[in-house]
Design an enzyme around this catalytic site. Structure first.
Site, PDB file in Angstrom:
ATOM      1  N   CYS A  74       0.835  -1.204   0.000  1.00 27.86           N
ATOM      2  CA  CYS A  74       0.000   0.000   0.000  1.00 27.86           C
ATOM      3  C   CYS A  74       0.870   1.254   0.000  1.00 27.86           C
ATOM      4  CB  CYS A  74      -0.923  -0.012   1.218  1.00 27.86           C
ATOM      5  SG  CYS A  74      -2.037   1.414   1.315  1.00 27.86           S
ATOM      6  N   CYS A  87      -6.019  -4.088   7.169  1.00 25.08           N
ATOM      7  CA  CYS A  87      -7.141  -3.160   7.266  1.00 25.08           C
ATOM      8  C   CYS A  87      -8.372  -3.643   6.507  1.00 25.08           C
ATOM      9  CB  CYS A  87      -6.728  -1.774   6.775  1.00 25.08           C
ATOM     10  SG  CYS A  87      -6.352  -1.687   5.002  1.00 25.08           S
TER      11      CYS A  87
END
EC number: 2.8.1.13
Length: 365
Positions: free
Chosen positions: A101, A204
């Site tokens: 990410c 997440c």
């Protein structure tokens, strides 16, 4: 400078934005919408990208008096992080989505868009430090180095090890010289409603923390054998993607070990759809080959003495390393356990991050 402050809706990014504003920069708050079906409310400390998070970020921006925008990067996140995560597990590797990410979203897609819109840099709430040092290759210039944060319990330099020199030149990490307790106290003093908001953690996009179940929903059940190193079948599994090197729990073996010692996953073999288990001593490795090398400055020349870290909050092990084309060879001074292909090895020189690579192979020198 004109700076985009990435605001997740948490306490860290809130204080980072406020510090950049106090430092005299022109700051614009940006919340990244990464979920294609954002929940209305946060269900646990694991989740993120909820509408609640976006609202928290907006309230902080309003209190600071800075412009605030939501940038939709859900499709990019799905392709570069989520789908990559699934593909890596299906191939028998153990990826770290936080590094991906940072590499693909926060310091590629976000930074690229910010630069295209005329901004100079991006600031985030990561716990790491940028240190400027004289650069002999530039007349009177400086080079920006990535260093560990002062708070070892919160240090996030490991997940930033994918950044290159150009990205570091346009990045700010205002929290690196502060502990988490001090950040929460500062947020409370500033009147931020997120001062006591729990941190998000783990993966997440898997809010309940059940990685195996989440993967099974996307890859389906793929029954196969659990075998020992001699190939003797000891049990069954529903998908080799649900196992990682070093795992001990949840094996469900029907044949006990002759010596009564616990068994651990020592390899996953997606082609034969088998999970191989063995004794703990088989987990020890001291030779790592990494690909997809990323250098936080000039690539090392020759063999260099470094510290090597293979987990976000794992220990740093003395090692030597050298660049090998697009790959990196690492030799540890002692064996460590639970090193799986797909993980990242990050190299340090003191507190400075030298660079990182994705582990392709791990064995014994």
């Amino acid at each position: 400078m004109r700076v985009v402050a990435a605001m997740s809706g948490g306490v860290d990014s809130a204080v980072a934005a406020s510090r950049m504003l106090e430092a005299g920069h022109e700051v614009v708050g940006v919340h990244l919408a990464l979920s294609q079906s954002a929940a209305t409310l946060r269900e646990s400390a694991r989740g993120c990208c909820t509408l609640e998070d976006a609202g928290d970020a907006r309230r902080v921006a309003d209190k600071l008096g800075i412009p605030f925008y939501v940038w939709d990067m859900a499709q990019r996140f799905k392709e570069d992080v989520v789908e990559d995560f699934v593909a890596e597990y299906a191939a028998g590797r153990t990826p770290n989505p936080c590094l991906r990410c940072n590499e693909k979203i926060k310091f590629a897609a976000l930074l690229d868009k910010a630069l295209a819109l005329g901004f100079d840099a991006v600031a985030t709430g990561h716990y790491a430090q940028i240190v400027e040092v004289p650069d002999a290759s530039a007349d009177g210039g400086v080079r920006r180095e990535l260093h560990r944060a002062v708070d070892p319990a919160k240090d996030q330099s490991y997940v930033l090890g994918v950044l290159d020199a150009d990205q570091l030149a346009r990045s700010f990490f205002p929290l690196g010289d502060t502990t988490k307790a001090q950040i929460r106290a500062e947020a409370a003093e500033r009147g931020f409603s997120v001062a006591k908001k729990p941190d998000s953690h783990d993966i997440c996009f898997i809010a309940d923390g059940n990685t195996r179940g989440w993967l099974e929903q996307r890859l389906g059940e793929r029954p196969g054998d659990i075998v020992d190193t001699e190939g003797t079948v000891l049990g069954e599994h529903r998908g080799s993607f649900g196992y990682t090197v070093g795992q001990r729990k949840g094996l469900g073996l029907r044949v006990p070990a002759p010596d009564g010692q616990p068994r651990y996953v020592v390899a996953t073999e997606p082609r034969s759809n088998t999970v191989v288990v063995g004794t703990r001593d088989l987990l020890g490795v001291d030779a790592i080959t990494g690909d997809h090398a990323r250098w936080c400055g000039p690539a090392p020349e020759g063999i260099v003495t470094v510290g090597a870290q293979v987990r976000a909050h794992g220990e740093e092990v003395p090692a030597t390393a050298w660049a090998d084309g697009d790959a990196v060879q690492v030799r540890l001074e002692r064996r460590i356990q639970g090193v799986a292909p797909g993980q990242s090895v990050v190299l340090y020189e003191g507190t400075r991050v030298v660079g990182s690579a994705t582990i392709a192979e791990a064995g014994r020198a």
